[in-house]
Structures are given as C-alpha cells and as structure tokens.
Design an enzyme around this catalytic site. Structure first.
Site, mmCIF file in Angstrom:
data_model
loop_
_atom_site.group_PDB
_atom_site.id
_atom_site.type_symbol
_atom_site.label_atom_id
_atom_site.label_comp_id
_atom_site.label_asym_id
_atom_site.label_seq_id
_atom_site.Cartn_x
_atom_site.Cartn_y
_atom_site.Cartn_z
ATOM 1 N N PHE A 57 0.816 -1.214 0.000
ATOM 2 C CA PHE A 57 0.000 0.000 0.000
ATOM 3 C C PHE A 57 0.855 1.271 0.000
ATOM 4 O O PHE A 57 0.507 2.273 0.619
ATOM 5 C CB PHE A 57 -0.952 -0.023 1.197
ATOM 6 C CG PHE A 57 -1.750 -1.291 1.269
ATOM 7 C CD1 PHE A 57 -2.711 -1.578 0.307
ATOM 8 C CD2 PHE A 57 -1.506 -2.229 2.258
ATOM 9 C CE1 PHE A 57 -3.419 -2.759 0.350
ATOM 10 C CE2 PHE A 57 -2.217 -3.419 2.306
ATOM 11 C CZ PHE A 57 -3.177 -3.692 1.349
ATOM 12 N N GLU A 74 -0.273 -1.110 5.503
ATOM 13 C CA GLU A 74 -1.619 -1.256 6.067
ATOM 14 C C GLU A 74 -2.693 -0.686 5.156
ATOM 15 O O GLU A 74 -2.660 0.481 4.766
ATOM 16 C CB GLU A 74 -1.704 -0.569 7.442
ATOM 17 C CG GLU A 74 -3.048 -0.758 8.119
ATOM 18 C CD GLU A 74 -3.058 -0.338 9.577
ATOM 19 O OE1 GLU A 74 -4.090 -0.513 10.243
ATOM 20 O OE2 GLU A 74 -2.018 0.166 10.068
ATOM 21 N N LYS A 90 -2.090 -4.564 14.219
ATOM 22 C CA LYS A 90 -1.769 -4.326 15.630
ATOM 23 C C LYS A 90 -0.939 -5.496 16.126
ATOM 24 O O LYS A 90 -1.325 -6.660 15.972
ATOM 25 C CB LYS A 90 -3.032 -4.190 16.491
ATOM 26 C CG LYS A 90 -3.630 -2.806 16.487
ATOM 27 C CD LYS A 90 -2.734 -1.837 17.187
ATOM 28 C CE LYS A 90 -3.041 -0.408 16.797
ATOM 29 N NZ LYS A 90 -1.901 0.470 17.043
#
Length: 275
Positions: A57, A74, A90
């Site tokens: 990304f 992410e 996370k």
C-alpha cells in the site's frame, strides 16, 4: 533527531496507561516525530524506499505543501462489488537474525496475549465503524489473526468485511476516519488524549491516500511508514498502540525498529532517536 527523547516518550506512555486505569480508554496510539535536513533527490529516495520493503500500500504523492512517500503495509479500507474490507495492523515484533529465530518470533507474536488483545480491541472498534454503513448481519471477521512479514518486523493483521448499504463517499469517510489502529479505543476519547500528549501535529502521517474508480471500487491506505519531504527538510513519525499490558521501554524500542528501514534508505546520520 526526535521531538521526544526516550524518557519523555516513556512518560507519555505511562500517562496513557493511567487513563486506561481510570476507565477513559482501553487503548491509544502514541507516536513521535523524527525530523532532519534533506539535500537529496526526492524521486530517488521514493524509489529506494518503495523497493526497500515487502509493501502493498505504498505511494508517492506530490502536493503543493511537499512530497509524500509512503511505504505503508496497512490497508485502511477497500470497497469492491459493494463489499468493504478493513485490515487493521496491531502487534509488532522485530525480525530475527536467521530463519530459526524468525520462526520463534513468529510463534511468540501469534500467541502473545498482549498483542492479540491489542488487535482484538481494534477489530471490535472497526466492526462498529463499518456497521454504520453496512447491512445488518453482514459484518464478519476473517482469519484472526494473520501474520504479516516485512523486512525488519512481523505484524499481526485481521480482515473485517461487510456488505455496503451506501455508495456515498462522504458517509463512508464519516463512519471510518480516522483509522482505529492509529487512534485508539474508544476512538474520540483516544484522539482527545493523543492531542494532549503529542507535542506536534501529525500532518499527513496516519491520514490516508488511495483511489476511486468510476465503477465505485476504491482502495485507501493508512499513512504509516511514511516520509514527508518539504523545502530542505524531511520528517516521519513512528509509534504504536498502548494498552495496560504494554511495557513502556519495549514500546519505545518498537518505534526504533519501525524507523530502521527508513533510516537505511535515507543513509541518515542519526542523532538522538535512540536516547
């Protein structure tokens, strides 16, 4: 150099943990800014950064205020065929020195109570966020958790999906922004606490860039591992999610691990970011 030294950053993590003990929040994302002088070629820096890691990304954006080079791993959200997918990250541990050590670290991360709970809280937050724009009963969590492997760290990630009941971009952004993984839980109170603890605004960091197609397909990232270059300066932020089980010193060390790849691409002369 960093705007927050180790002692100050640890103090702020401890302040977040006091908010958690007081019942204000369950989790908050704490970051620090690293800034330096820059005299290189931004296009070459972007090429080097985007080739430096296993990322999906990333992006390079030229704006009037400066240039954004993102090596983000992410996804914020993707919408395709009226299905939305959000993919929070996370949980982080640094890579090992060899395959055997990598395997041990992978198993430790996948079975670590603190990191799994950290991801679970954000998954619940994002289930709530997308339920505002999805048909009731269609929101599901897929493969919790999955392991993501990058050049310098391992992450835990989850996918949450749902069937959309709106096509309006304003409604989508209102429901989702800012991303839960880089704010905290509950989101509004976490953002208020972050605003009191972080000494400088984040700027583009933890915002989002992406695309929208004419058929309604869209895909947006979360701007982490992202460098902002303007005039003769360069800056980026590093941080992590803080829970009651967080070890403040380890959280500080995590920011150093996350900065490592960017420093390598920059050929940077480091001053006080590890102090």
């Amino acid at each position: 150099k960093s705007n927050l030294n180790q002692r100050t950053y640890i103090n702020k993590i401890e302040a977040i943990q006091e908010h958690i003990r007081s019942g204000d929040i369950y989790q908050a994302n704490m970051t620090r800014e690293i800034k330096g002088d820059f005299a290189g070629n931004t296009v070459m820096l972007a090429k080097k950064l985007l080739e430096s890691n296993n990322i999906e990304f990333g992006g390079y954006l030229c704006a009037k205020q400066g240039k954004i080079i993102s090596t983000s791993p992410e996804r914020f959200f993707k919408i395709e065929n009226q299905t939305i997918t959000v993919s929070p990250i996370k949980g982080t541990l640094p890579r090992g020195r060899d395959n055997k050590e990598d395997e041990e670290i992978q198993n430790r991360l996948l079975n670590d109570t603190k990191n799994r709970r950290e991801l679970a809280m954000i998954v619940d937050l994002l289930r709530n966020d997308i339920s505002k724009i999805c048909t009731p009963g269609t929101v599901t969590v897929d493969k919790f958790p999955e392991l993501m492997t990058l050049q310098n760290v391992f992450h835990l990630v989850a996918n949450i999906t749902g069937k959309m009941n709106t096509k309006l971009f304003t409604e989508i952004i209102t429901a989702l922004f800012p991303g839960g993984s880089i704010s905290g839980c509950p989101k509004i109170r976490a953002c208020q606490i972050i605003d009191t603890l972080e000494t400088t605004p984040r700027g583009p960091y933890t915002g989002s860039i992406g695309y929208i197609c004419s058929n309604g397909t869209m895909d947006f990232n979360i701007l982490i591992r992202t460098v902002f270059q303007y005039a003769d300066k360069i800056q980026f932020n590093v941080g992590g999610g803080i829970t009651l089980l967080s070890d403040p010193k380890e959280e500080f060390n995590e920011t150093c691990h996350k900065a490592k790849n960017i420093f390598s691409a920059l050929n940077a002369t480091e001053t006080n970011i590890y102090d």
